[in-house]
Design an enzyme around this catalytic site. Structure first.
Site, PDB file in Angstrom:
ATOM      1  N   HIS A 265       4.457  -7.040   3.749  1.00  0.00           N
ATOM      2  CA  HIS A 265       3.214  -7.451   3.058  1.00  0.00           C
ATOM      3  C   HIS A 265       3.250  -8.937   2.667  1.00  0.00           C
ATOM      4  O   HIS A 265       2.806  -9.308   1.587  1.00  0.00           O
ATOM      5  CB  HIS A 265       2.998  -6.597   1.796  1.00  0.00           C
ATOM      6  CG  HIS A 265       2.702  -5.156   2.088  1.00  0.00           C
ATOM      7  ND1 HIS A 265       1.430  -4.683   2.330  1.00  0.00           N
ATOM      8  CD2 HIS A 265       3.518  -4.073   2.173  1.00  0.00           C
ATOM      9  CE1 HIS A 265       1.469  -3.372   2.545  1.00  0.00           C
ATOM     10  NE2 HIS A 265       2.725  -2.973   2.463  1.00  0.00           N
ATOM     11  N   ASP A 328       7.446  -1.561  -0.301  1.00  0.00           N
ATOM     12  CA  ASP A 328       6.808  -0.477   0.458  1.00  0.00           C
ATOM     13  C   ASP A 328       6.492  -0.923   1.880  1.00  0.00           C
ATOM     14  O   ASP A 328       6.378  -2.118   2.151  1.00  0.00           O
ATOM     15  CB  ASP A 328       5.495  -0.063  -0.215  1.00  0.00           C
ATOM     16  CG  ASP A 328       4.506  -1.227  -0.277  1.00  0.00           C
ATOM     17  OD1 ASP A 328       4.931  -2.323  -0.681  1.00  0.00           O
ATOM     18  OD2 ASP A 328       3.338  -1.045   0.088  1.00  0.00           O
ATOM     19  N   GLU A 329       6.339   0.031   2.743  1.00  0.00           N
ATOM     20  CA  GLU A 329       5.808  -0.182   4.097  1.00  0.00           C
ATOM     21  C   GLU A 329       6.446  -1.382   4.796  1.00  0.00           C
ATOM     22  O   GLU A 329       5.749  -2.178   5.432  1.00  0.00           O
ATOM     23  CB  GLU A 329       4.279  -0.360   4.043  1.00  0.00           C
ATOM     24  CG  GLU A 329       3.574   0.881   3.547  1.00  0.00           C
ATOM     25  CD  GLU A 329       2.076   0.677   3.357  1.00  0.00           C
ATOM     26  OE1 GLU A 329       1.334   1.635   3.593  1.00  0.00           O
ATOM     27  OE2 GLU A 329       1.645  -0.408   2.956  1.00  0.00           O
ATOM     28  N   ALA A 330       7.768  -1.497   4.685  1.00  0.00           N
ATOM     29  CA  ALA A 330       8.456  -2.622   5.335  1.00  0.00           C
ATOM     30  C   ALA A 330       8.780  -2.232   6.777  1.00  0.00           C
ATOM     31  O   ALA A 330       9.935  -2.213   7.193  1.00  0.00           O
ATOM     32  CB  ALA A 330       9.709  -2.985   4.559  1.00  0.00           C
TER      33      ALA A 330
END
Ligand code: TNX
Length: 687
Positions: A265, A328-330
């Site tokens: 992100h 998150d969401e790496a």
């Protein structure tokens, strides 16, 4: 003996005041109090000469008194001077820092309403503030009007003793996907404070925007903050503006938790500084809504200089205990790199005097002192969550299918996403934070937070519509004991908040699950503006369609082939603009278009119009992020819908031609985060 609200849950008869008007029962507030002890037949009516007496010598108690006066003065028209209390007050309203039941702890309060006075007692200023919010709800809803109302301002007699189940009662606002200015954040703080929320987590960075000035890396804000989802101007907070938000929150006993999301992100940061990329090449700024495509370069030293400087500057302007590091969401970081990165940066947080908070994937990495993992899954168990718990992390609950208040309410909701499910009010309310996750002891849970992601939300009214009524539902989960909670009583208490929101100008979703209360239709001395804003029709979000009589006599611009039944596209033109036989709203054909990552090609046609007239362009569109509009001499308007699911929805936009406008180009296009759309049944009417 005090009754718990669980025992009182089924008592709904309104108490009658001497004047005959209904008064709010002591247990009819949101969040429901721990215990209430009604005094049968006793009421207190605020006299015009009342004072607000606050604990002598306490600045914060005076602040709470001033806050209460700020709520009460506009609608009562009373002076309500805030004065120092001497001894135990025998009349008026008092806010005292002594004499509360010991059970109220650091955030609770006690309220005693007798025929002579209303006394709020707490052990802390935060407790007084929460007591003030309850007191506000015990008064008739007209108390929220901003113009003088007639009263009487009568409260039911008795005692409330109340304190929270959890110390962390949170809301989150994503100011990265769309940027919201200081005024919007302050307004949201005021709104959530009413429900005893005590933490606002600000998601300050993401692929689409970096929203806080970092002196050592100035381009983060000036470049990384320069756009947002859909390509708008974006924005960022200066440090002074951030501190202004923090101070405003602090005055409402709300802690700001800032988040810098890493190692994924991060496109906005990488677009700002080439050296933050493994290939030393800055990517373009990103305005779509995909996730998981960016990663900081884990093997470069400059990455750690960057993170350390960002976190220490942020810590220096953040009085609260937490820095949220995302995590998150790496999906573009290998699992090994993820561990290396998080393990290396966590000490920066501790060295800056703060505690690490992160999304629950940080359970893959080392525990640090008091670390908090924020659970955002849609199930009731998760390997990373279990790992976090076994290492000693505390857990903050944000299960996406319950608390993600950016999810749609139902498939008619135009705002919001739906990846975690549709979340009606009862769904948001109907779970027990203490017993929700399997394998996680109740003792590990520090509280509940309701995140508001902003991919589809562009303005305050959008935020309000998604938060109300779900945020108060989640606030009750975080504050009230499980035994006192009950959907059947909650929905009535919640419904009674509706008229208060109307008077406060809050744009809320009128869920059919909730029996919404109404204000008296003709309050005797209400001003015209106050009664207009109180009427249900005034608050309906849809604008009425143009009246037939107004449009029938006026010349309309002819919009050729608006229904696409001829089978020919003409006169609609444009790249990747075509007519298809399916899907179809009516007839047999519809207009279909698409856009790519590099353009927003549109279907368009030019129409002859008359000068100095107001026109309304109507269409039915299907898809996400579909725009319609018109351009021409002196005309430049568009509107869009963030999503219609797989159904057509009406969309219209109004424009007024100038003295020299003879034609306009009307258009429809999609947006490159969500490229395909359909449109049908265009009309252009004049009024
Ligand atoms: C998941 S929750 C995300 C966000 C999105 C959100 C939209 C989480 C930690 N990541 O990047 O904005 O879904 O609902």
């Amino acid at each position: 003996m005090a009754l718990t609200t669980a025992a009182l849950g089924l008592i709904w008869a309104a108490t009658a005041s001497p004047a005959g008007a209904a008064v709010v029962n002591l247990q009819d507030v949101v969040p429901v109090p721990v215990s209430v002890q009604p005094a049968a037949g006793v009421t207190y009516t605020l006299p015009s000469t009342a004072t607000i007496q606050t604990a002598s010598g306490s600045g914060p108690a005076t602040d709470a008194g001033n806050y209460l006066a700020g709520v009460l003065r506009p609608s009562t028209g009373y002076a309500l001077p805030v004065v120092a209390a001497s001894g135990t007050p025998t009349s008026g309203i008092a806010l005292l820092l002594s004499g509360a039941d010991a059970s109220v702890g650091t955030e609770g309060y006690q309220i005693d309403v007798t025929a002579a006075s209303v006394i709020v007692r707490a052990q802390t200023p935060a407790g007084l503030f929460h007591g003030v919010q309850t007191l506000r709800q015990l008064l008739p809803p007209q108390i929220e009007a901003r113009t003088v109302q007639s009263g009487p301002w009568t409260l039911a007699g008795g005692r409330i003793v109340d304190y929270p189940r959890y110390g962390y009662r949170g809301a989150m606002l994503d100011v990265s996907r769309h940027f919201f200015g200081v005024d919007v954040v302050k307004r949201y703080l005021d709104e959530i404070a009413q429900y005893k929320i005590n933490t606002l987590h600000l998601h300050l960075s993401d692929d689409q925007g970096w929203r806080i000035v970092v002196d050592a890396w100035p381009r983060l804000a000036t470049v990384g903050g320069s756009t947002q989802v859909g390509g708008g101007a974006g924005g960022y907070y200066t440090k002074a503006q951030y501190s202004d938000i923090v101070a405003y929150a602090t005055a409402r006993h709300i802690t700001i938790v800032p988040e810098i999301d890493m190692p994924g992100h991060v496109n906005a940061a990488q677009a700002s500084y080439a050296e933050l990329n493994c290939n030393n090449t800055a990517p373009a700024l990103y305005t779509g809504i995909n996730v998981g495509f960016s990663s900081l370069c884990v093997n470069k030293e400059v990455t750690y200089t960057f993170v350390q400087q960002v976190l220490s500057e942020l810590a220096a302007i953040t009085p609260g205990p937490y820095l949220h590091i995302g995590g998150d969401e790496a999906q573009s970081t290998t699992a090994a790199d993820y561990r290396t990165f998080i393990n290396r940066i966590q000490p920066y947080v501790g060295n800056a005097g703060k505690t690490v908070m992160g999304w629950h994937q940080i359970g893959q990495t080392d525990h640090t002192a008091n670390r908090v993992a924020q659970y955002w899954g849609t199930g009731t168990s998760d390997a990373d969550l279990s790992a976090a718990v076994s290492k000693g992390d505390k857990i903050l609950l944000s299960p996406a299918n319950k608390t993600y208040i950016d999810m749609k309410y139902n498939n008619q909701t135009t705002l919001g996403l739906s990846w975690a499910g549709l979340i009606e009010v009862q769904t948001a309310y109907g779970w027990d934070p203490g017993a929700y996750l399997s394998g996680v002891p109740a003792s590990a849970i520090i509280g509940v937070e309701a995140p508001m992601w902003s991919e589809t939300l562009t303005k305050l009214a959008d935020i309000e519509y998604m938060a109300f009524p779900r945020l108060p539902a989640i606030a009750e989960l975080a504050w009230s004991p499980q035994a006192a909670r009950n959907w059947d009583t909650f929905k009535v208490r919640l419904g009674a908040q509706g008229p208060r929101w109307t008077l406060q100008g809050i744009n809320f979703y009128r869920s059919t699950q909730v029996p919404w209360g109404t204000l008296p239709s003709n309050p005797p001395s209400a001003s015209p503006s106050a009664s207009a804003s109180a009427s249900p029709s005034a608050s309906a979000s849809r604008s009425p369609s143009a009246s037939p009589s107004a449009s029938s006599s006026a010349p309309a611009g002819a919009l050729a082939n608006g229904g696409f039944e001829s089978g020919s596209l003409s006169p609609w033109t444009g790249a990747r603009c075509s007519v298809v036989a399916s899907p179809v709203r009516s007839g047999t054909k519809a207009l279909a278009g698409s856009v790519t990552a590099s353009d927003t090609a549109q279907c368009e046609q030019t129409v002859t119009v008359q000068p100095n007239r107001t026109y309304k362009l109507n269409a039915y569109v299907q898809g996400s992020y579909v725009y319609i509009g018109a351009t021409g001499t002196g005309v430049n308007v568009s509107t869009w819908t963030p999503g219609t699911g797989s159904a057509y929805a009406p969309l219209s936009v109004t424009f007024t031609t100038g003295a020299s406008t003879t034609s306009v180009t009307v258009f429809v296009h999609g947006w490159y985060g969500q490229p395909s759309y359909y449109a049908d049944d265009f009309t252009l009417t004049a009024s």
